[in-house]
Enzyme design. Structure first.
Site, short mmCIF file in Angstrom:
data_model
loop_
_atom_site.label_atom_id
_atom_site.label_comp_id
_atom_site.label_asym_id
_atom_site.label_seq_id
_atom_site.Cartn_x
_atom_site.Cartn_y
_atom_site.Cartn_z
N GLY A 173 -8.58 22.68 -37.31
CA GLY A 173 -7.28 22.63 -37.98
C GLY A 173 -7.07 24.02 -38.56
O GLY A 173 -7.95 24.53 -39.26
N TYR A 229 -2.62 17.35 -27.83
CA TYR A 229 -2.64 16.68 -29.14
C TYR A 229 -2.45 15.17 -29.03
O TYR A 229 -1.64 14.70 -28.24
CB TYR A 229 -1.47 17.16 -29.99
CG TYR A 229 -1.51 18.62 -30.40
CD1 TYR A 229 -2.63 19.17 -31.00
CD2 TYR A 229 -0.39 19.41 -30.21
CE1 TYR A 229 -2.63 20.49 -31.40
CE2 TYR A 229 -0.38 20.75 -30.61
CZ TYR A 229 -1.51 21.28 -31.19
OH TYR A 229 -1.51 22.59 -31.59
N ASP A 255 -6.93 32.33 -36.93
CA ASP A 255 -7.37 31.84 -38.24
C ASP A 255 -8.54 32.68 -38.73
O ASP A 255 -8.65 32.99 -39.92
CB ASP A 255 -7.79 30.37 -38.16
CG ASP A 255 -6.70 29.50 -37.58
OD1 ASP A 255 -5.52 29.80 -37.83
OD2 ASP A 255 -7.02 28.54 -36.86
O1 KDG Z 1 -5.40 27.96 -34.77
C1 KDG Z 1 -6.26 26.99 -34.23
C2 KDG Z 1 -5.60 25.65 -34.35
O2 KDG Z 1 -4.51 25.61 -33.46
C3 KDG Z 1 -6.53 24.52 -34.03
O3 KDG Z 1 -7.64 24.52 -34.89
C4 KDG Z 1 -5.88 23.17 -34.09
O4 KDG Z 1 -4.70 23.17 -36.16
C5 KDG Z 1 -4.67 23.08 -34.96
C6 KDG Z 1 -3.38 22.91 -34.33
O5 KDG Z 1 -2.53 22.28 -34.98
O6 KDG Z 1 -3.18 23.36 -33.22
#
Ligand code: KDG
Length: 317
Positions: free
Chosen positions: A33, A103, A257
């Site tokens: 995340g 997702y 990140d």
């Molecule tokens: O930046 C990496 C994120 O994309 C991954 O950890 C998952 O948080 C995420 C997302 O919403 O895509």
């Protein structure tokens, strides 16, 4: 708390084989995340971070919070949502240079976050509030919550750091552009990628983009230029900061990140903007060399070794 962040984290399933996911039979379970990735990156580098979120009342949610707590992140502001599940996502490793993300997060527990999840005191005592453009894409209540979080941060003099983190599959392009620009305008520091800059302003010249972000109100814009490095812009100065050599990209997801945690770590340690961006480049590069969103995040010693090794390589060349 040095940095407080807010957002959804999901259980992440990565196939143990590459190719189309329909042929994958075994997966490893990790967590990812954007916001908790940043929070973990910061604790690895010796800072104090806290993560605000909601999880489902389920095993994946429990394992996720244990994992993030185990990384040293404060999870005291994570709520449990009884009526929804923890979101999950898959990575499809189609080819070495083609990693895709799928997702399963619609109506997830985190998408139910609302203004009620915010504790004013918790935000007020932080130095930085870190937010991304993923959260307002999750639901209207998440959008309202994020606006309120920014309002509280400003009220208490907390610096707002915004990573647009455009995820086109979560919302329409029109809505995304409108909302992301709203948050750009409210933030002190913005950390866009060049493709996000082009999406927002229709130009891809770094100089023009830097100027557009500053004109929209941020005091600092750090434009991520992928494998080349990054360029920062303030009203006084702009400098390009080259990246480090990545021998082989294994998994680029989470690199941005990593960059953000390295950059914020540099600011927290009082480095110059140039050196903070350089630290961001170092962490981002290290994350890309490892499978997983957070598995490659270094501690300070590993980061220094990596940066010094790469410097030596450059001298030898
Ligand atoms: O930046 C990496 C994120 O994309 C991954 O950890 C998952 O948080 C995420 C997302 O919403 O895509």
């Amino acid at each position: 708390m040095d940095v407080v962040t807010i957002g959804e984290t999901m259980a992440l399933f990565t196939p143990e084989t590459s190719g189309l996911m329909r042929y994958a039979h075994t997966y490893s379970r990790k967590f990812g995340g954007s916001e908790s990735n940043v929070a973990i990156g910061l604790t690895r580098l010796g800072h104090r971070s806290g993560w605000i979120s909601r999880i489902g009342d389920d095993e994946l949610g429990k394992a996720m919070v244990s994992f993030i707590r185990g990384e040293g992140v404060d999870v005291s502001e994570v709520q449990v949502e009884k009526s929804a599940q923890t979101g999950i996502y898959f990575k499809e490793l189609r080819r070495e240079d083609d990693v895709r993300v799928l997702y399963y997060r619609k109506n997830s527990a985190a998408s139910r976050m609302s203004k009620n999840d915010l504790n004013e005191e918790y935000i007020a005592q932080a130095k930085y509030l870190h937010i991304t453009g993923i959260t307002p894409a999750l639901s209207d209540s998440c959008y309202e919550m994020l606006k309120e979080a920014v309002h509280l941060a400003k009220k208490h003099g907390v610096t707002v750091v915004f990573d647009p983190n455009l995820r086109k599959t979560l919302w329409s392009e029109e809505k995304a552009r409108q909302v992301l620009l709203e948050f750009v305008k409210e933030s002190d520091i913005v950390l866009p990628g060049i493709a996000e800059g082009k999406f927002l302003y229709g130009v891809d010249d770094p100089q023009q983009l830097g100027e557009r972000f500053l004109a929209d109100g941020s005091t600092t814009c750090v434009l991520k230029l992928g494998p080349r490095g990054a360029q920062y812009f303030t009203r006084e100065k702009t400098e390009f900061v080259p990246s480090f050599t990545v021998k082989k990209v294994i998994d680029p997801v989470g690199s941005g990140d990593g960059f953000c945690s390295g950059f914020l770590s540099g600011l927290l340690d009082g480095l110059s903007l140039y050196d903070a961006v350089r630290r961001g480049n170092g962490v981002g590069a290290m994350v890309a060399m490892v499978n997983g969103d957070v598995e490659g995040l270094p501690d300070k010693r590993d980061l220094e070794l990596f940066i010094n090794e790469t410097d030596k390589d450059d001298v030898n060349r």
